[in-house]
Design a protein around this motif. Sequence first.
Motif, PDB file in Angstrom:
ATOM      1  N   THR A   1      26.319  64.533  19.945  1.00  0.00           N
ATOM      2  CA  THR A   1      27.520  65.374  19.803  1.00  0.00           C
ATOM      3  C   THR A   1      27.984  65.763  21.206  1.00  0.00           C
ATOM      4  O   THR A   1      27.220  65.665  22.167  1.00  0.00           O
ATOM      5  CB  THR A   1      27.210  66.671  19.016  1.00  0.00           C
ATOM      6  OG1 THR A   1      26.243  67.421  19.779  1.00  0.00           O
ATOM      7  CG2 THR A   1      26.660  66.379  17.629  1.00  0.00           C
ATOM      8  N   LYS A   2      29.241  66.204  21.329  1.00  0.00           N
ATOM      9  CA  LYS A   2      29.771  66.607  22.646  1.00  0.00           C
ATOM     10  C   LYS A   2      30.150  68.081  22.673  1.00  0.00           C
ATOM     11  O   LYS A   2      30.467  68.636  23.723  1.00  0.00           O
ATOM     12  CB  LYS A   2      30.992  65.735  22.980  1.00  0.00           C
ATOM     13  CG  LYS A   2      30.619  64.297  23.300  1.00  0.00           C
ATOM     14  CD  LYS A   2      31.776  63.309  23.378  1.00  0.00           C
ATOM     15  CE  LYS A   2      32.991  63.710  24.112  1.00  0.00           C
ATOM     16  NZ  LYS A   2      34.061  62.679  24.019  1.00  0.00           N
TER      17      LYS A   2
ATOM     18  N   MET B   1      33.222  70.586  14.860  1.00  0.00           N
ATOM     19  CA  MET B   1      33.044  71.940  14.298  1.00  0.00           C
ATOM     20  C   MET B   1      33.493  72.028  12.846  1.00  0.00           C
ATOM     21  O   MET B   1      32.989  72.847  12.081  1.00  0.00           O
ATOM     22  CB  MET B   1      33.802  72.959  15.162  1.00  0.00           C
ATOM     23  CG  MET B   1      33.146  73.219  16.503  1.00  0.00           C
ATOM     24  SD  MET B   1      31.427  73.751  16.378  1.00  0.00           S
ATOM     25  CE  MET B   1      31.661  75.490  15.975  1.00  0.00           C
ATOM     26  N   MET B   2      34.422  71.159  12.463  1.00  0.00           N
ATOM     27  CA  MET B   2      34.892  71.186  11.057  1.00  0.00           C
ATOM     28  C   MET B   2      33.987  70.364  10.151  1.00  0.00           C
ATOM     29  O   MET B   2      34.131  70.388   8.933  1.00  0.00           O
ATOM     30  CB  MET B   2      36.329  70.626  10.987  1.00  0.00           C
ATOM     31  CG  MET B   2      37.395  71.588  11.429  1.00  0.00           C
ATOM     32  SD  MET B   2      37.702  72.949  10.269  1.00  0.00           S
ATOM     33  CE  MET B   2      38.651  72.105   9.005  1.00  0.00           C
ATOM     34  N   SER B   3      33.052  69.617  10.717  1.00  0.00           N
ATOM     35  CA  SER B   3      32.193  68.763   9.869  1.00  0.00           C
ATOM     36  C   SER B   3      30.728  69.200   9.954  1.00  0.00           C
ATOM     37  O   SER B   3      30.127  69.604   8.953  1.00  0.00           O
ATOM     38  CB  SER B   3      32.329  67.295  10.290  1.00  0.00           C
ATOM     39  OG  SER B   3      32.077  67.193  11.697  1.00  0.00           O
TER      40      SER B   3
ATOM     41  N   ARG C   1      17.214  70.821  10.739  1.00  0.00           N
ATOM     42  CA  ARG C   1      18.097  69.990   9.886  1.00  0.00           C
ATOM     43  C   ARG C   1      18.766  68.893  10.721  1.00  0.00           C
ATOM     44  O   ARG C   1      18.923  67.757  10.279  1.00  0.00           O
ATOM     45  CB  ARG C   1      19.160  70.867   9.223  1.00  0.00           C
ATOM     46  CG  ARG C   1      18.580  71.826   8.195  1.00  0.00           C
ATOM     47  CD  ARG C   1      19.619  72.721   7.553  1.00  0.00           C
ATOM     48  NE  ARG C   1      18.992  73.545   6.516  1.00  0.00           N
ATOM     49  CZ  ARG C   1      19.670  74.409   5.749  1.00  0.00           C
ATOM     50  NH1 ARG C   1      20.980  74.564   5.911  1.00  0.00           N
ATOM     51  NH2 ARG C   1      19.058  75.122   4.830  1.00  0.00           N
ATOM     52  N   TYR C   2      19.130  69.262  11.945  1.00  0.00           N
ATOM     53  CA  TYR C   2      19.793  68.302  12.848  1.00  0.00           C
ATOM     54  C   TYR C   2      18.820  67.168  13.188  1.00  0.00           C
ATOM     55  O   TYR C   2      19.193  65.987  13.091  1.00  0.00           O
ATOM     56  CB  TYR C   2      20.244  69.055  14.099  1.00  0.00           C
ATOM     57  CG  TYR C   2      20.901  68.215  15.181  1.00  0.00           C
ATOM     58  CD1 TYR C   2      20.582  68.438  16.531  1.00  0.00           C
ATOM     59  CD2 TYR C   2      21.842  67.226  14.891  1.00  0.00           C
ATOM     60  CE1 TYR C   2      21.191  67.699  17.538  1.00  0.00           C
ATOM     61  CE2 TYR C   2      22.456  66.489  15.894  1.00  0.00           C
ATOM     62  CZ  TYR C   2      22.117  66.734  17.220  1.00  0.00           C
ATOM     63  OH  TYR C   2      22.708  66.000  18.223  1.00  0.00           O
ATOM     64  N   ARG C   3      17.586  67.502  13.485  1.00  0.00           N
ATOM     65  CA  ARG C   3      16.576  66.458  13.796  1.00  0.00           C
ATOM     66  C   ARG C   3      16.386  65.560  12.590  1.00  0.00           C
ATOM     67  O   ARG C   3      16.439  64.339  12.669  1.00  0.00           O
ATOM     68  CB  ARG C   3      15.236  67.089  14.193  1.00  0.00           C
ATOM     69  CG  ARG C   3      15.089  67.400  15.679  1.00  0.00           C
ATOM     70  CD  ARG C   3      13.637  67.692  16.064  1.00  0.00           C
ATOM     71  NE  ARG C   3      13.113  68.837  15.294  1.00  0.00           N
ATOM     72  CZ  ARG C   3      13.376  70.110  15.592  1.00  0.00           C
ATOM     73  NH1 ARG C   3      14.182  70.387  16.608  1.00  0.00           N
ATOM     74  NH2 ARG C   3      12.889  71.105  14.879  1.00  0.00           N
ATOM     75  N   LYS C   4      16.302  66.175  11.397  1.00  0.00           N
ATOM     76  CA  LYS C   4      16.076  65.406  10.148  1.00  0.00           C
ATOM     77  C   LYS C   4      17.273  64.472   9.881  1.00  0.00           C
ATOM     78  O   LYS C   4      17.134  63.378   9.344  1.00  0.00           O
ATOM     79  CB  LYS C   4      15.907  66.391   8.979  1.00  0.00           C
ATOM     80  CG  LYS C   4      14.960  65.882   7.913  1.00  0.00           C
ATOM     81  CD  LYS C   4      14.425  66.985   6.990  1.00  0.00           C
ATOM     82  CE  LYS C   4      14.465  66.437   5.560  1.00  0.00           C
ATOM     83  NZ  LYS C   4      15.333  67.227   4.697  1.00  0.00           N
TER      84      LYS C   4
ATOM     85  N   VAL D   1      25.342  76.538  19.082  1.00  0.00           N
ATOM     86  CA  VAL D   1      26.807  76.745  18.957  1.00  0.00           C
ATOM     87  C   VAL D   1      27.149  77.080  17.513  1.00  0.00           C
ATOM     88  O   VAL D   1      28.002  77.933  17.229  1.00  0.00           O
ATOM     89  CB  VAL D   1      27.580  75.489  19.442  1.00  0.00           C
ATOM     90  CG1 VAL D   1      29.022  75.494  18.951  1.00  0.00           C
ATOM     91  CG2 VAL D   1      27.522  75.394  20.970  1.00  0.00           C
ATOM     92  N   GLN D   2      26.452  76.450  16.573  1.00  0.00           N
ATOM     93  CA  GLN D   2      26.689  76.739  15.147  1.00  0.00           C
ATOM     94  C   GLN D   2      26.488  78.222  14.853  1.00  0.00           C
ATOM     95  O   GLN D   2      27.334  78.866  14.242  1.00  0.00           O
ATOM     96  CB  GLN D   2      25.719  75.927  14.279  1.00  0.00           C
ATOM     97  CG  GLN D   2      25.631  76.393  12.830  1.00  0.00           C
ATOM     98  CD  GLN D   2      25.797  75.281  11.816  1.00  0.00           C
ATOM     99  OE1 GLN D   2      26.039  74.132  12.167  1.00  0.00           O
ATOM    100  NE2 GLN D   2      25.718  75.618  10.554  1.00  0.00           N
ATOM    101  N   VAL D   3      25.381  78.744  15.318  1.00  0.00           N
ATOM    102  CA  VAL D   3      25.062  80.163  15.046  1.00  0.00           C
ATOM    103  C   VAL D   3      26.042  81.071  15.798  1.00  0.00           C
ATOM    104  O   VAL D   3      26.611  82.004  15.223  1.00  0.00           O
ATOM    105  CB  VAL D   3      23.597  80.456  15.445  1.00  0.00           C
ATOM    106  CG1 VAL D   3      23.290  81.950  15.326  1.00  0.00           C
ATOM    107  CG2 VAL D   3      22.633  79.639  14.580  1.00  0.00           C
ATOM    108  N   ALA D   4      26.309  80.729  17.051  1.00  0.00           N
ATOM    109  CA  ALA D   4      27.194  81.580  17.883  1.00  0.00           C
ATOM    110  C   ALA D   4      28.639  81.562  17.384  1.00  0.00           C
ATOM    111  O   ALA D   4      29.378  82.531  17.542  1.00  0.00           O
ATOM    112  CB  ALA D   4      27.139  81.097  19.330  1.00  0.00           C
ATOM    113  N   ALA D   5      29.043  80.478  16.746  1.00  0.00           N
ATOM    114  CA  ALA D   5      30.462  80.326  16.336  1.00  0.00           C
ATOM    115  C   ALA D   5      30.892  81.414  15.358  1.00  0.00           C
ATOM    116  O   ALA D   5      32.078  81.733  15.246  1.00  0.00           O
ATOM    117  CB  ALA D   5      30.683  78.940  15.723  1.00  0.00           C
TER     118      ALA D   5
END
Length: 294
Positions: free
Chosen positions: A264-265, A68-70, A255-258, A271-275
Amino acid sequence: MAEKRWIAETLFDDLGFRMTFQVDKVLYEMQTEHQHLVLFEQPFFGKMLMLDGATQISKKDEFIYQEMMSHLPLFAHGKARDVLIIGGGDCGIAEEVLKHRTVKRLTQVEIDAKVVEFAKEHFPEFTGPVFADKRFESIIDDGAKYVARTDRRFDVIIVDSTDPIGPGKILFGEKFYAGCKRCLNDGGVLTTQNGVPFFQKNELTSTMKKFRRLFADATCYVAAIPVYVGGHMAMGFATDDKRLRRHSTKTIAQRYRKAGGFVTKYWTPAVQVAAFAQPRFIADLVAKAEQPRR
Ligand code: SAM
């Protein structure tokens, strides 16, 4: 049978409680030039690192905090080439950052050489790939001094610091945040380890106040890390580009696919958007930073 040793987290002594961990084996314990360091084997959490009585990482759940920090700031930015980590001695975050192919150079500024030294011995799963990567540069220095005088510029700065005690205290000051702002390229992102608001509420509001004076967009996102007792952990997020934390799950997934869709676990595009959806009591602490000084 020798009495089992228990090690207490003393970070919340002022609140009148401690969390204690049964110790199977102490692997490394010393007073470094900067702080008390103890690394021990724990029956449930595995290897655990404590600095000045504050839990830093545990093998069992480090993936949550490191991811989450990276990944969050890097996918929010979208094309980060130059990344700076302040602190981060165990290299867990560095290992995650280097999974991003867009990253051309990663600089880590850690104050305590002993933390890096023992991490090489006891966390080779992190430090091995990191120190073997030509993009990585390790600097032993005070992060506050570094950002005040470096002529380098960065797209993402990750402050993986201890709590505001001992050498980490300076990393929660406005001068340090201004130094980070000075080192950020246009559209850059600053993320910070900002404690557990349920117990450390003033820490979050104080950082948000300082961020608000320096950046157009200042907020925090949350993740629950079991070994950091107290529920959600807050991670500060500051940038002058207000779009960065508002990207859709679809954009982040592209972006993740690219980036190669590495395993990831905990972190996912959703999760990025919900965080960034803050529980009400955390949103209130962030909103408090808006209130003009009386
Ligand atoms: N993940 C942990 C957490 O959330 O508490 C933090 C991990 S890392 C071990 C924290 C690092 O910050 C430590 O290695 C410590 O030595 C480093 N540190 C503390 N103050 C610093 C400073 N002023 N400049 C650079 N590094 C610092």
